[in-house]
Design a protein around this motif. Structure first.
Motif, PDB file in Angstrom:
ATOM      1  N   SER A 145       0.841  -1.186   0.000  1.00 42.65           N
ATOM      2  CA  SER A 145       0.000   0.000   0.000  1.00 42.65           C
ATOM      3  C   SER A 145       0.878   1.238   0.000  1.00 42.65           C
ATOM      4  CB  SER A 145      -0.908   0.011   1.233  1.00 42.65           C
ATOM      5  OG  SER A 145      -1.597   1.251   1.345  1.00 42.65           O
ATOM      6  N   LEU A 146       0.365   2.326  -0.563  1.00 40.25           N
ATOM      7  CA  LEU A 146       1.053   3.606  -0.504  1.00 40.25           C
ATOM      8  C   LEU A 146       0.640   4.417   0.717  1.00 40.25           C
ATOM      9  CD1 LEU A 146       0.990   4.685  -4.252  1.00 40.25           C
ATOM     10  CD2 LEU A 146       2.812   3.538  -2.981  1.00 40.25           C
ATOM     11  N   GLU A 147      -0.174   3.832   1.567  1.00 40.59           N
ATOM     12  CA  GLU A 147      -0.593   4.490   2.801  1.00 40.59           C
ATOM     13  C   GLU A 147       0.332   4.071   3.934  1.00 40.59           C
ATOM     14  OE1 GLU A 147      -2.908   6.699   3.194  1.00 40.59           O
ATOM     15  OE2 GLU A 147      -3.736   6.625   1.173  1.00 40.59           O
ATOM     16  N   PRO A 148       0.913   5.007   4.663  1.00 37.24           N
ATOM     17  CA  PRO A 148       1.823   4.646   5.755  1.00 37.24           C
ATOM     18  C   PRO A 148       1.077   4.107   6.964  1.00 37.24           C
ATOM     19  CG  PRO A 148       1.462   6.998   5.765  1.00 37.24           C
ATOM     20  CD  PRO A 148       0.744   6.472   4.540  1.00 37.24           C
ATOM     21  N   GLU A 149       1.759   3.225   7.684  1.00 38.42           N
ATOM     22  CA  GLU A 149       1.205   2.695   8.925  1.00 38.42           C
ATOM     23  C   GLU A 149       2.006   3.148  10.135  1.00 38.42           C
ATOM     24  OE1 GLU A 149       0.551  -1.514   8.782  1.00 38.42           O
ATOM     25  OE2 GLU A 149       0.101  -1.472   6.641  1.00 38.42           O
ATOM     26  N   GLY A 150       3.247   3.565   9.902  1.00 40.89           N
ATOM     27  CA  GLY A 150       4.117   3.979  10.987  1.00 40.89           C
ATOM     28  C   GLY A 150       5.140   2.914  11.313  1.00 40.89           C
ATOM     29  N   GLY A 151       6.378   3.328  11.620  1.00 35.61           N
ATOM     30  CA  GLY A 151       7.417   2.398  11.999  1.00 35.61           C
ATOM     31  C   GLY A 151       7.877   1.516  10.854  1.00 35.61           C
ATOM     32  N   PRO A 152       8.441   0.336  11.180  1.00 41.03           N
ATOM     33  CA  PRO A 152       9.015  -0.556  10.169  1.00 41.03           C
ATOM     34  C   PRO A 152       8.038  -0.986   9.083  1.00 41.03           C
ATOM     35  CG  PRO A 152       9.730  -1.209  12.357  1.00 41.03           C
ATOM     36  CD  PRO A 152       8.676  -0.165  12.559  1.00 41.03           C
ATOM     37  N   ALA A 153       6.737  -0.908   9.348  1.00 43.32           N
ATOM     38  CA  ALA A 153       5.757  -1.273   8.328  1.00 43.32           C
ATOM     39  C   ALA A 153       5.879  -0.386   7.093  1.00 43.32           C
ATOM     40  CB  ALA A 153       4.345  -1.187   8.893  1.00 43.32           C
ATOM     41  N   SER A 213      12.950  12.133   9.120  1.00 43.59           N
ATOM     42  CA  SER A 213      12.708  10.778   9.617  1.00 43.59           C
ATOM     43  C   SER A 213      11.653  10.095   8.769  1.00 43.59           C
ATOM     44  CB  SER A 213      12.229  10.820  11.071  1.00 43.59           C
ATOM     45  OG  SER A 213      13.200  11.384  11.921  1.00 43.59           O
ATOM     46  N   CYS A 214      11.758   8.778   8.674  1.00 38.72           N
ATOM     47  CA  CYS A 214      10.786   7.981   7.946  1.00 38.72           C
ATOM     48  C   CYS A 214      10.861   6.542   8.462  1.00 38.72           C
ATOM     49  CB  CYS A 214      11.092   8.024   6.450  1.00 38.72           C
ATOM     50  SG  CYS A 214       9.703   7.567   5.372  1.00 38.72           S
ATOM     51  N   ALA A 215       9.714   5.899   8.640  1.00 40.90           N
ATOM     52  CA  ALA A 215       9.632   4.521   9.131  1.00 40.90           C
ATOM     53  C   ALA A 215      10.331   4.358  10.476  1.00 40.90           C
ATOM     54  CB  ALA A 215      10.216   3.546   8.111  1.00 40.90           C
ATOM     55  N   GLY A 216      10.302   5.400  11.293  1.00 35.63           N
ATOM     56  CA  GLY A 216      10.910   5.341  12.605  1.00 35.63           C
ATOM     57  C   GLY A 216      12.421   5.467  12.604  1.00 35.63           C
ATOM     58  N   ILE A 217      13.007   5.830  11.468  1.00 38.00           N
ATOM     59  CA  ILE A 217      14.456   5.965  11.335  1.00 38.00           C
ATOM     60  C   ILE A 217      14.800   7.402  10.975  1.00 38.00           C
ATOM     61  CG2 ILE A 217      16.490   5.266   9.989  1.00 38.00           C
ATOM     62  CD1 ILE A 217      15.477   3.070  11.789  1.00 38.00           C
ATOM     63  N   LYS A 218      15.834   7.950  11.623  1.00 39.58           N
ATOM     64  CA  LYS A 218      16.366   9.240  11.188  1.00 39.58           C
ATOM     65  C   LYS A 218      17.118   8.994   9.895  1.00 39.58           C
ATOM     66  CE  LYS A 218      19.411  13.067  12.471  1.00 39.58           C
ATOM     67  NZ  LYS A 218      20.321  13.619  13.501  1.00 39.58           N
ATOM     68  N   VAL A 219      16.578   9.483   8.797  1.00 34.88           N
ATOM     69  CA  VAL A 219      17.149   9.174   7.495  1.00 34.88           C
ATOM     70  C   VAL A 219      18.035  10.278   6.941  1.00 34.88           C
ATOM     71  CG1 VAL A 219      15.355   7.539   6.857  1.00 34.88           C
ATOM     72  CG2 VAL A 219      15.031   9.962   6.376  1.00 34.88           C
TER      73      VAL A 219
END
Length: 255
Positions: A145-153, A213-219
């Protein structure tokens, strides 16, 4: 009076890719051109090596979650006017005791059982080229999906070379030549697809910091940036065009 929060919302189908893109064009020259002007206080060259279309972009000051559960951080940049190298640290986010090493373009490294070649090193990114098909396919796969769920998902949105993800991420910013603005300490710039960006301006308004930040990571963690510096966000290149007491403005320089 408190400064307003900037919340920019992209269309629901937009996806965020913080760490990846193919080579784009820039008003500073080609990404692979080792003779382009260096960033402020960096002896350059701006980039050394070539960035292939399937490369994984590890942004300065940030980390990238790799297939197999591993990760890599771009910890430090080194340049002497002729050559460029980078200190990289294993792991998608910082932890004490992590292994680190200095790498140069063309060098091969192994992380979590997968081999990568260092394709390009820039002041603002390190590009890794997967050397085995399993890793290459994992990062190129379309997300569910192109919808975010938060974190590693959200790994499939934030750490991907999939063309649909790249295209959707690109649409979250102004077109080439347009300007993206952020208020100093004005809150978090949010996208409904998982990207968050904060900025701050130094006391003399000569330098600034941009963190993402993205997916719980400082990118990404661009510190002490100045007008004229190149940065990358969501696979898109920008040049810092203005730093004032209350705003950071960046001109998009890639398509």
């Amino acid at each position: 009076m408190a400064k307003p929060v900037i919340n920019r919302y992209v269309i629901a189908s937009a996806a965020v890719l913080l760490a990846l893109s193919g080579c784009g064009t820039s008003d500073e020259g080609s990404d692979g051109d080792s003779t382009t002007a260096p960033t402020a206080r960096d002896k350059g060259p701006r980039c050394v090596g070539e960035a292939g279309a399937g490369g994984l972009h590890v942004l300065r000051g940030g980390g990238f979650r790799l297939p197999g559960g591993g990760g890599l951080q771009y910890a430090e940049a080194h340049a002497d006017g002729k050559t460029r190298s980078a200190t990289v640290r294993e792991g998608a986010r910082y932890e004490a005791g992590q292994k680190q090493q200095t790498v140069t373009p063309g060098q091969r490294i192994t992380i979590s059982g997968h081999d990568y070649a260092v394709g390009q090193i820039c002041a603002y990114r390190v590009v890794l080229e997967p050397q085995d098909e399993k890793a290459r396919a994992a990062v190129a796969a379309a997300p569910d999906s192109l919808e975010p769920e938060g974190g590693p998902a959200d790994d499939g949105l934030c750490f991907s070379t999939n063309r649909s993800v790249l295209a959707a991420a690109s649409k979250g910013f102004p077109p080439e030549g347009g300007t993206q603005s952020f208020l100093d300490n004005g809150g978090v710039w949010n996208s409904p697809t998982g990207l968050s960006i904060t900025v701050h301006v130094g006391g003399d308004a000569q330098t600034g910091g941009i963190s993402a930040s993205c997916a719980g990571i400082k990118v990404a963690g661009y510190e002490d940036v100045r007008v004229g510096d190149t940065i990358e966000l969501a696979g898109v290149l920008f040049k810092v065009s203005e730093l004032s007491d209350d705003v950071v403005r960046m001109k998009r320089t890639s398509a």
